[in-house]
Design a protein around this motif. Structure first.
Motif, mmCIF file in Angstrom:
data_model
loop_
_atom_site.group_PDB
_atom_site.id
_atom_site.type_symbol
_atom_site.label_atom_id
_atom_site.label_comp_id
_atom_site.label_asym_id
_atom_site.label_seq_id
_atom_site.Cartn_x
_atom_site.Cartn_y
_atom_site.Cartn_z
ATOM 1 N N ASN A 30 0.853 -1.182 0.000
ATOM 2 C CA ASN A 30 0.000 0.000 0.000
ATOM 3 C C ASN A 30 0.885 1.226 0.000
ATOM 4 O O ASN A 30 1.952 1.236 0.597
ATOM 5 C CB ASN A 30 -0.892 0.023 1.240
ATOM 6 N N SER A 31 0.437 2.256 -0.675
ATOM 7 C CA SER A 31 1.192 3.496 -0.716
ATOM 8 C C SER A 31 0.235 4.655 -0.483
ATOM 9 O O SER A 31 -0.903 4.636 -0.957
ATOM 10 C CB SER A 31 1.875 3.638 -2.074
ATOM 11 N N ARG A 32 0.688 5.635 0.233
ATOM 12 C CA ARG A 32 -0.122 6.824 0.475
ATOM 13 C C ARG A 32 -0.127 7.698 -0.764
ATOM 14 O O ARG A 32 0.870 7.817 -1.481
ATOM 15 C CB ARG A 32 0.436 7.627 1.643
ATOM 16 N N ALA A 63 2.570 10.439 -0.763
ATOM 17 C CA ALA A 63 3.921 9.966 -1.073
ATOM 18 C C ALA A 63 4.085 9.754 -2.577
ATOM 19 O O ALA A 63 5.141 10.065 -3.142
ATOM 20 C CB ALA A 63 4.215 8.678 -0.318
ATOM 21 N N CYS A 64 3.059 9.236 -3.231
ATOM 22 C CA CYS A 64 3.129 9.035 -4.685
ATOM 23 C C CYS A 64 3.169 10.373 -5.419
ATOM 24 O O CYS A 64 3.885 10.511 -6.419
ATOM 25 C CB CYS A 64 1.948 8.201 -5.156
#
Length: 131
Positions: free
Chosen positions: A34-36, A39-40
């Motif tokens: 999972n990535s916020r 942040a992306c």
């Protein structure tokens, strides 16, 4: 209707992505994460598409179809199975299931199971006298 009201697809830009979490998974291996969204955006820019993020996720895979340093993929060789499970989904990935609300189930009181067991009907044998 704005773009943020529609479910995301591969062409959705990060600025239009409606949720806080972007989930990545692979069909073939244990890779995933999972990535916020923030942040992306910081790494790829706010106008990057989800498809570009998926290619970046695939770049760590040994079966990456876009890697030019490997030999070309064979006909029956394994390809990367990376995907975004939340594409074309209306439910946010970061929303707890308890907050999705109640759902109506078809049926009613007649469909419920009885609280007490029904009396058992005993069959009579042929030739028995009436009791």
């Amino acid at each position: 209707m704005s773009r943020r009201d529609e479910p995301p697809d591969p062409g959705t830009r990060l600025i239009d992505y409606p949720w806080v979490v972007i989930r990545f998974r692979c069909h073939f291996c244990e890779r995933g994460g999972n990535s916020r969204l923030a942040a992306c955006v910081a790494q790829f820019g706010r106008f990057a598409t989800l498809d570009r993020l998926l290619h970046a996720f695939m770049s760590g895979c040994p079966h990456d179809p876009y890697d030019q340093s490997r030999s070309p993929p064979q006909k029956y060789g394994r390809k990367c199975g990376a995907y975004l499970p939340d594409l074309n989904s209306g439910r946010p990935p970061d929303h707890p299931p308890s907050m999705t609300g109640l759902s109506l189930i078809e049926g009613g009181k007649a469909d419920m199971l009885p609280a007490e067991p029904a009396p058992v009907e005993r069959r009579r044998r042929v030739g028995d006298a009436d009791v």
